[in-house]
Structures are given as structure tokens and as C-alpha cells.
Design a protein around this motif. Structure first.
Motif, PDB file in Angstrom:
ATOM      1  N   GLU A  63      -7.406  -2.548  -3.898  1.00  0.00           N
ATOM      2  CA  GLU A  63      -6.586  -2.874  -2.739  1.00  0.00           C
ATOM      3  C   GLU A  63      -7.042  -4.216  -2.159  1.00  0.00           C
ATOM      4  OE1 GLU A  63      -4.709  -0.478   1.033  1.00  0.00           O
ATOM      5  OE2 GLU A  63      -6.870  -0.517   0.861  1.00  0.00           O
ATOM      6  N   ASP A  64      -6.089  -4.967  -1.662  1.00  0.00           N
ATOM      7  CA  ASP A  64      -6.377  -6.262  -1.014  1.00  0.00           C
ATOM      8  C   ASP A  64      -7.211  -7.206  -1.880  1.00  0.00           C
ATOM      9  OD1 ASP A  64      -4.941  -5.533   1.276  1.00  0.00           O
ATOM     10  OD2 ASP A  64      -6.664  -4.460   2.085  1.00  0.00           O
ATOM     11  N   GLU A 112      -3.505  -4.796  -5.885  1.00  0.00           N
ATOM     12  CA  GLU A 112      -2.580  -4.948  -4.784  1.00  0.00           C
ATOM     13  C   GLU A 112      -3.028  -6.153  -3.979  1.00  0.00           C
ATOM     14  OE1 GLU A 112      -1.882  -1.187  -2.699  1.00  0.00           O
ATOM     15  OE2 GLU A 112      -2.028  -2.498  -0.972  1.00  0.00           O
ATOM     16  N   THR A 161       0.833  -1.201   0.000  1.00  0.00           N
ATOM     17  CA  THR A 161       0.000   0.000   0.000  1.00  0.00           C
ATOM     18  C   THR A 161       0.868   1.252   0.000  1.00  0.00           C
ATOM     19  OG1 THR A 161      -1.633  -1.250   1.231  1.00  0.00           O
ATOM     20  CG2 THR A 161      -1.924   1.119   1.178  1.00  0.00           C
TER      21      THR A 161
HETATM   22 MG   LIG Z   1      -1.994  -2.876   2.223  1.00  0.00          MG
END
Ligand SMILES: [Mg+2]
Ligand SMILES: Nc1ncnc2c1ncn2[C@@H]1O[C@H](COP(=O)(O)OP(=O)(O)OP(=O)(O)O)[C@@H](O)[C@H]1O
Length: 909
Positions: free
Chosen positions: A576-577, A606, A447
Motif C-alpha cells: 500500500e502507498d 497501490e 484502497t
Molecule cells: Mg489508499
């Protein structure tokens, strides 16, 4: 089967009776001074809670047994108290009085707890009553719950309040019930309550309540599977406790059901409900029986959501800390419980809170202070807690807070940044950039890298943020989350306001788009996008279609929105994730990236390595693909991160400690550095390479949440292995577990990235902190047992060649608290080292014995003499002289050793 639910609930539940009224005798008992006692015990460290709970449960179990022997049942446990009911139809008043009498005798006889931390005298207060009683079942698709209420319960609790220590008080209506039939001595407290002075021994009722039917399956509708699977007595966990009261209204059941719903949504665990005097008290935990990451954030979201339902007039208390958690109770009735000062603080905070307050403790405050608006209330003495407790009121989440905002300096990762910038090149030529995977373990800096990349790119590119959620893996979850913020949706807004915000935004977008096809499509897309954020309009296209059509059109709508955005400015879709992404979102991405050569956008995914160690990939063909796998930082870079937090004059020892613990994971390094700072463990002048540190809570939950995802069996194997050390031999582990299939299981765990094979017979935990966490969450009592088992196993495996394992045996016996055997092996290890000229090692062992063990006088002189010999041999003359002098001066030394020492001292002088 663990009896977490009273039989009366299950019997009625299977018949679909969710409500029942009956007359009952009632008994309420509370242990006095419990909070104070917990606090005292916990000063001894977390083991205090374990030891305390062990003794307390023992007594509790016996009390519960008495209730069941007298035909009653326990309706609810609340920390240090419980309520028991005796249905009038099946019981007589003598059952109630006999129970009260026996429990009182039990406390007289066994109320003194002799623990390793001192002696505690447990006392009780008891109230008895009678009256109308109701049981209620709350149905909820996630988890049912139940509660009891009524005159009997209210009056027993009030009676208890009037009771002196070890006293039993009963209410007037109970008195009227038995009137003159029982010859009991009592004293009047006031018009309504009486203190019992003596209960005669009463005849038992003849009826025996049968208790043989099992309601195994139905019980699981009330409690999560993970509780039933627990095989261990308890564990240490970081837990957020939420106590909340709401007032009883006609809609009580509905409200509770909605709170259960919300609790599940955020990954919490709804424990129980007690209802007295028109107030329902609900207890919710996060972090147990299983945990997720970011439990403080999750709990605060739940608290604020409940708080926003102003009509509930809720009062909340919330705390966070490492507590003992587990099941207690015997065959008749079991209860899931947490024990620790933090739990008591949460209960007290709730009592202090006013309507719509959320009172939080310091630990929660520390976690939320950057992201939330919090009001400081002054520190106060809370009942039973010796120190003043600072109190804060949680008001709201700060709107301007950016979760991915990083304060500390960015270190290294230059190559990766360069590579990322290249991936954005096509956007400059209004072309599609493809996909970038940023991957690595938790906390490695994914991140952060993306954040730095974004800063480098500047403002010409629009970032759309699509996070996946660990708990809510529902359909299109990252897209929904994105759309909510994109269309300015807010839970606190009215439906109408949200609808207006949606319309405004989409019309605005339409106006900016010139390409007719996309523009038209946007109009078509409207109802599908709206449906994703729960805006529904009858007669819309969405309504007219069947599920399959809705699904397909949703994919088109999402794609169209993104293409439209990219026509205004280049776009980066930041997922994200992605390891938590739902399948529909994956399909959406596959759809979105088809035939989009001339649209300037780029996808960043990510992602952690998946739990089975696999890498997460979309099925995408013919598009640019870049993979950035982040590795751990070097020792030097890790040091830079630490220096940013602790200052550049930090000692080498601290740096080395953090390096050893973090192994180059920046998140671990940061958390450990902060932990050392907050706990004043940094003494710049002193060598403190060996400071014993607790694993910081954030690291702890990240790791435990991984362990919680495994089966109970695998988890126990890991915990057992953790006792053997970071590296362990398969044969030792498999003998300890007496499990034939162990190598299969070990491989399964390897696949989950917990450990890896060094060779065929030896394994290593992937990270030192995984081992430490698995080790530390276990109860001391269990650890002692496993260490003993390890020692015995190693002893038998190396029977022929024990010298190889003297060190291990000394260590395990010491941890098993078998000090005689430990001393024996430590000495043997010392002697063995001495014979092999490993002088420092020998000295360490001898010193350990001399400093930490109770040795006989003879033994002590013998060891000192050996120590002197080595010191003399390695040329530490002064130290050798001192050692011999001590032997000579001591009254305890035997004559022969004294004479030898005098001779050797003479040689040295
Ligand atoms: Mg992260
Ligand atoms: N290169 C770096 N320089 C300085 N700090 C860093 C660096 N990389 C990571 N950090 C810090 O370490 C912490 C964890 O990083 P980050 O949140 O990026 O990890 P992550 O890989 O995204 O983890 P997760 O899988 O849990 O999301 C952050 O506080 C971040 O600031």
C-alpha cells in the motif's frame, strides 16, 4: 535571523557546555483572562485569532523589548506568559525592577486593544524573584532542546499566583536581596510574598549586553528548517496540540530526549520544555510548521507510546482544531506559537488529567472512536472556557481494528474489479501472477478497490500487507511492518516474549514446507529476518557478515519467506502507498520477482501519482504487468456515494454542491457529505446551493501536506495565484509577483500536479479544493493585501479596455475591503451588462449594491431606478411596480427620479 533560542544557550552549546548554574533575578508575567478572551475572539471565526494575535503580539514584543533593554533575556514563552531572567553577574536588581515598572506602565498605556471585533482590556499578573538558576541543553540527533529551572523560576511563578490583576508580587528572598537599599512601597501578603505598591524610578545599569554575534547555524540544531524559512506572519492550520507533563527524576534529560525522538518518528514537532516545581511540561504539535496526513492518528500513536512508558507517570492533554500558527516576537527574541481555543483546551485537559491519563477533546475523539478504546469522562467547565467541555480518556488502540475496513456501499468500478480478478487467474494454476499497479490521485478509491477485490477472491488466498509510511521511509520499511505483524511482535511484549513468538512462527513454517531447498534456506534466513524486527542474537550469521553480505542475505531471506508462504497457499503481496517506498524495498521487490514462475503469488502495488506527476514503476522484466488507473467518478456515481451517507431524499442542490466541490473524488465527496451532516447544514426543504462550507479537516491536511512539501517560494506563488481564482492569467500573476522567472516557476508547480496549462497564457488549478485550501490557509490581513494588489494590477493591465474586467475589479476590491472602489466597479459592471441586455447579470449587480453597500441616498435611488427599468423591460411587472413605489414613497429620493418613477409606474398600472 530569527532568535528562537536565547543567546546563553547557544554560547554554551558551541563550547559543549550542556549545563550551567548561575544566580539570577527573575520575572514571570501572565496575561489574565487570556483563555476567555481567545474564546470570545474566536467566536468571530478564525479571523478572531488572527486579529487577537496581532494585537497581543504587538504588546508582547514591546514587553520583551523592555526586558532586553534592561539586560535581561526571555527564557521561555508559554502561550500568554513568559519568564525573563537577569543574570546577577551582568545585571543589578534595578534592571529587574525597571523592567517590571516599564511593563506595568506599558499595560496601563497600551493594554486596551481596540479591535474590529470590540475592545479588550489586557491585564497582567507578575511575579518577581531571585535565586539559583540552571540551564540545561538536551542533545538529540533530530533536534536539540533546552530548559531553565531553579529557585528563581519557581518562586517567580509562585509569586505571580499571589498577584492581583495588574499587580506585581515579589518573594521574600528578593526582598532580602535589596533590603533597605531601595525605597520601595509594598504591602505584605504573607510571610513569603509582598505586593508592590510603588517602585521608584531607578537609575539604569551602565552595562550594555552586546548582542551582535550570530549563531545562525547552531540555532538550526534546535528548531526545524521549515520554521526559519517561514516568510509569512502566520497561517491557519489544523493542528493537534499535545501538552504533557512528566515528573523530574534523575533521568529527566534522557526521557525528554526519547520523547523528542518519538515525536520525530511520528512526524510531530517538539516545541519547548518548561520546568517548574519538579514538573516538566512539554509542548508538541502535529500539523505545524508543516503537516503530514493523518495527524490525529500519528499524535495518538505518540501519546500511547509515551503512556506505555509507565515509569514516566505522564499526564497528557490533546486537542485538534483549526488555529492560527506562526512566529511572533521581534528582533530580540522570537517564538513559534499557535493561538486558538483548541490550544487552551489542550493545556487545561492536561491540568485535569491524572497520572497516565491522556485526556482528549471531542475533535480527537471523533477521529479515533472507531479505532481506539476511549473512556468518556463527564463534561466539565474548564477555566476560562464558557461552555462545558466533554472530556475523554484515550486508553489504547483496538487490536481488532482494521484500518481498511469500509462501511459505505461500494459504487461502480465493475470493469476494474473484473480486470483484477483476471490477474489472479495464474494463482489457480500455481503460477506467478506478476504485478498489478493500482494508481490514481489521493482519495480516488485505490484502497477501496483493493478491499473489494479481496472480498471477491475469498479466503483461499493469503494476503500479506506491506504498507509504506510517509514519514518512516527507512530501509525495508514496508517489509519490517509486515514482519512485525507476521511474527506477532508487539512493543508491549518483553524482548523474550517477542523472541519466542518469532521462533514459534518460523519453526511452524519450516515444518509445513517440504521442498528441501526452501526449508534449508529458511534456517539460513532466520537471523536476517530477526534483525529486521530488532531481534538480535550474538554469533548468528547476521552478526558474522559485513554490511554488504547482510544486505544481500536480507534480500534472499525476504524472498525465501515469501516463496515458502506461497508453497502453502497462493499469496498476494499487497504494497500500500508505494509512492513512499524506500529504495531497499524496491530492490527487494525486484529481487523477489526474479525466476519465480512456479510460485503462486501476485504483487499489488497501490500507489498515488508521484509528487512530480510521474507514475511509479519497478524495474521488472518479463513478468505480467497490469495497470489500473482510477479516474474520477461520474456525477451520478458521486451522487450515489453521497446518498449512502445522507439518505436518498437529499436535495438536488446539495448533490450539486458536493459534485462541484468534489469533482468526482469519492474521498472528497464522502468528507464533504459528512461535514454537512455533522454541522447540520442540510436542510432538505431549503435551497442551499450556496452554503459556505469550511473545507473538512481531512481534505485540508491532505492538500496542505502537499503544499508543505514545496519550497516556501513555490508555496507563496500558489497562494498568491489562489487569490485570482481557479483559472488565472500568467501575466497578471507575474506582474503581481514582480518576478521575471515566473514562467519557470509556474511550470515547476505544474509538474507537481497543482495546476495545469489551459493554453500559453492561462492556467487552471487541478482541483477546486487545492485552490480553496491554499487560499483559506492565509491570514485575512495578507489576503486583503493580495486582493488589492490583484485589483491594482488588473486595473493597470486593462487600462484601455476596463469593461472586460469590471467584474473582477469589483470582486477584488470588495475582498480587499476597499468598499468605495468595489461599489464603483459593481455598478459599472451592472451598467455594462444592462447596455448589453444581460439583464439578470445587471440585476444581480444592482441587488448586491443595494443589499450590501452603504450608498448615498442619491445613489440608492439611482440604482433602484435602473433596476426598475430592467424589471419593466423583462416583463417582471409586479417587481417593477414595487421598485418604483419604493422610490416614490422614500423621503430620500430626489425629485427628478421620483417624477420619472411616477410616470413609469403610471404606465404599468
Ligand atoms: Mg489508499
Ligand atoms: N467506488 C467507491 N464506492 C464507494 N466509496 C468509495 C469508492 N471509492 C472510494 N470510496 C470511498 O472514498 C474514500 C477514499 O477511498 P480510498 O481510501 O480507497 O482512496 P485511495 O485512493 O486509497 O486514497 P489514498 O491515496 O489517500 O490512499 C473511502 O472512504 C472509500 O470508501
Amino acid at each position: 535571523m530569527k532568535k528562537l533560542v536565547p543567546k546563553i544557550i547557544l554560547e554554551n552549546y558551541v563550547k559543549n557546555n550542556f549545563h550551567k548554574r548561575f544566580e539570577a533575578y527573575s520575572l514571570f508575567i501572565d496575561i489574565s483572562g487570556f483563555t476567555e478572551m481567545t474564546e470570545k475572539m474566536m467566536k468571530e471565526g478564525k479571523e478572531g485569532a488572527e486579529v487577537f494575535s496581532h494585537h497581543l503580539n504587538d504588546l508582547f514584543d514591546k514587553a520583551v523589548d523592555i526586558i532586553y533593554k534592561n539586560n535581561g533575556f526571555v527564557s521561555i514563552f508559554e502561550g500568554d506568559s513568559f519568564t525573563a531572567l537577569f543574570k546577577e553577574k551582568k545585571c543589578r536588581i534595578t534592571d529587574l525592577l525597571n523592567s517590571a515598572n516599564s511593563i506595568s506602565n506599558l499595560f496601563k498605556e497600551e493594554g486596551e486593544l481596540k479591535t474590529k471585533f470590540g475592545i479588550f482590556r489586557l491585564k497582567f499578573n507578575m511575579g518577581l524573584s531571585y535565586g539559583e538558576t540552571q540551564m540545561h541543553i538536551i542533545e538529540n540527533k533530530n533536534q536539540n532542546s533546552f530548559y531553565f529551572e531553579g529557585e528563581s523560576i519557581n518562586k517567580a511563578a509562585t509569586a505571580e499566583k499571589h498577584s492581583p490583576q495588574n499587580g506585581i508580587v515579589f518573594s521574600k528572598n528578593l526582598f532580602e536581596k535589596f533590603n533597605c537599599s531601595i525605597n520601595m512601597k509594598y504591602r505584605t501578603i504573607n510571610d513569603n510574598f509582598f505586593l508592590i505598591e510603588n517602585i521608584p524610578v531607578l537609575e539604569k545599569t551602565g552595562t550594555k549586553i552586546k548582542n551582535n554575534r550570530e549563531y545562525k547555524k547552531t540555532m538550526k540544531d534546535f528548531y526545524p528548517e521549515s520554521i526559519f524559512n517561514k516568510k509569512l506572519k502566520g497561517e491557519f492550520r489544523d493542528v493537534v496540540t499535545v501538552f504533557l507533563t512528566i515528573e523530574k527524576t534523575k533521568k529527566l534529560k534522557e526521557h525528554i530526549s526519547s520523547i523528542i525522538e518519538k515525536t520525530h518518528k511520528y512526524g510531530g514537532y517538539f516545541n519547548n520544555i518548561s520546568l517548574r516545581n519538579r514538573k516538566a511540561c512539554l509542548l508538541i504539535y502535529f500539523g505545524t510548521p508543516t503537516t503530514n496526513e493523518n495527524i490525529v492518528q500519528r499524535a495518538s500513536k505518540l501519546a500511547l507510546e509515551i503512556h506505555n512508558l509507565k515509569k514516566l507517570n505522564s499526564k497528557m492533554g490533546m486537542s485538534y482544531g483549526r488555529v492560527f500558527t506562526g512566529l511572533r516576537g521581534g528582533e530580540k527574541r522570537t517564538d513559534f506559537t499557535c493561538l486558538g481555543t483548541e490550544i487552551n483546551i489542550a493545556a487545561r485537559l492536561m491540568q485535569e488529567a491524572g497520572k497516565n491519563d491522556i485526556f482528549i477533546d471531542t475533535n480527537i475523539y471523533k477521529n479515533l472512536k472507531d479505532s481506539h478504546q476511549i473512556k468518556k469522562i463527564s463534561a466539565q467547565y474548564l477555566k476560562g472556557i464558557s461552555k462545558k467541555v466533554p472530556i475523554y480518556n484515550l486508553i489504547s488502540r483496538r487490536k481488532d481494528f482494521n484500518k481498511n475496513f469500509f462501511k459505505n456501499k461500494f459504487i461502480g468500478r465493475k470493469k476494474q474489479i473484473r480486470k483484477l480478478i483476471e490477474t489472479a487467474d495464474p494463482l489457480k494454476e500455481n503460477k506467478f501472477g506478476g504485478i498489478v499497479y493500482i494508481e490514481g490521485t489521493a482519495g480516488i478509491g485505490k484502497t477501496r478497490l483493493t478491499y473489494e477485490f479481496r472480498k471477491k477472491l475469498g479466503n483461499n488466498i493469503k494476503w500479506l500487507y506491506l504498507p509504506s509510511n510517509e514519514i518512516i521511509r527507512k530501509s525495508f520499511n514496508p517489509f519490517k511492518s509486515f514482519l512485525r505483524s507476521y511474527f506477532n511482535q508487539n512493543e508491549n511484549n518483553s524482548q523474550k516474549q517477542n523472541r519466542t513468538n518469532f521462533e514459534e512462527k518460523i519453526n511452524n513454517l519450516k515444518q509445513k514446507i517440504e521442498e528441501p531447498e526452501i526449508k534449508n534456506e529458511l534456517e539460513r534466513s532466520k537471523s536476517f529476518l530477526a534483525a529486521l524486527i530488532n531481534i538480535h542474537k550474538e554469533n548468528s550469521l547476521y552478526y558474522k557478515l559485513k554490511p554488504e553480505g547482510r544486505y544481500k542475505n536480507t534480500l534472499y531471506a525476504l524472498k525465501n519467506l515469501i516463496l515458502a508462504e506461497s508453497l502453502i497457499h497462493p499469496v498476494i503481496l499487497y504494497f500500500e502507498d508505494s509512492q513512499w517506498m524506500d529504495n531497499d524495498s524496491i530492490s527487494a521487490i525486484e529481487h523477489i520477482t526474479r525466476d519465480v514462475k512456479n510460485y503462486p503469488f501476485l504483487i499489488i502495488s497501490e500507489c498515488r501519482f508521484k509528487e512530480d506527476g510521474e507514475k511509479f514503476r519497478f524495474r521488472l522484466n518479463n513478468i505480467n504487468k497490469t495497470v489500473i488507473t482510477l479516474q474520477k467518478l461520474s456525477r451520478e456515481r458521486t451522487a450515489n456515494i453521497v446518498e449512502n451517507i445522507l439518505g436518498s431524499d437529499i436535495s438536488k442542490e446539495i448533490l450539486s454542491l458536493i459534485w462541484k466541490k468534489s469533482e468526482g473524488n469519492p474521498f472528497y465527496a464522502e468528507q464533504i457529505a459528512k461535514y454537512l451532516k455533522e454541522n447540520n447544514l442540510i436542510n432538505k426543504n431549503k435551497k442551499n446551493d450556496n452554503v459556505a462550507i469550511q473545507i473538512p479537516d481531512k481534505i485540508n491536511t491532505v492538500i496542505i501536506s502537499r503544499l508543505d512539501k514545496l519550497t516556501e517560494e513555490l508555496k507563496q506563488i500558489i497562494q498568491t495565484a489562489s487569490v485570482l481564482g481557479r483559472e488565472f492569467y500568467v501575466n497578471i500573476l507575474s506582474r503581481m509577483l514582480k518576478n521575471e522567472n515566473i514562467s519557470k516557476k509556474i511550470k515547476e508547480i505544474e509538474k507537481r500536479n497543482i495546476w495545469s496549462a489551459i493554453n500559453e497564457i492561462k492556467y487552471i488549478f487541478k482541483h477546486a479544493l487545492i485552490r480553496e485550501t491554499a487560499y483559506n490557509m492565509q491570514l485575512k490581513e495578507r489576503l486583503r493585501k493580495i486582493h488589492k494588489l490583484a485589483a491594482n494590477t488588473i486595473e493597470s493591465i486593462y487600462k484601455k479596455n476596463p469593461a472586460k474586467v469590471y467584474g473582477d475589479l469589483g470582486y477584488h476590491y470588495e475582498k480587499a475591503e476597499e468598499y468605495e472602489k468595489a461599489a464603483k466597479y459593481i455598478e459599472l459592471e451592472g451598467n455594462h451588462a444592462k447596455d448589453n441586455y444581460q439583464n439578470q447579470k445587471a440585476l444581480n449587480n444592482y441587488d448586491k449594491l443595494l443589499n450590501n453597500y452603504n450608498l448615498s441616498n442619491n445613489k440608492r435611488t439611482e440604482i433602484m431606478f435602473k433596476k426598475g427599468i430592467i424589471l419593466r423591460f423583462i416583463g417582471k411587472v409586479d417587481k417593477a411596480k414595487n421598485t418604483f413605489k419604493k422610490i416614490i414613497e422614500s423621503n430620500d429620493s430626489n425629485q427628478l427620479t421620483k417624477i420619472k418613477s411616477i410616470r413609469l409606474l403610471g404606465e404599468l398600472l
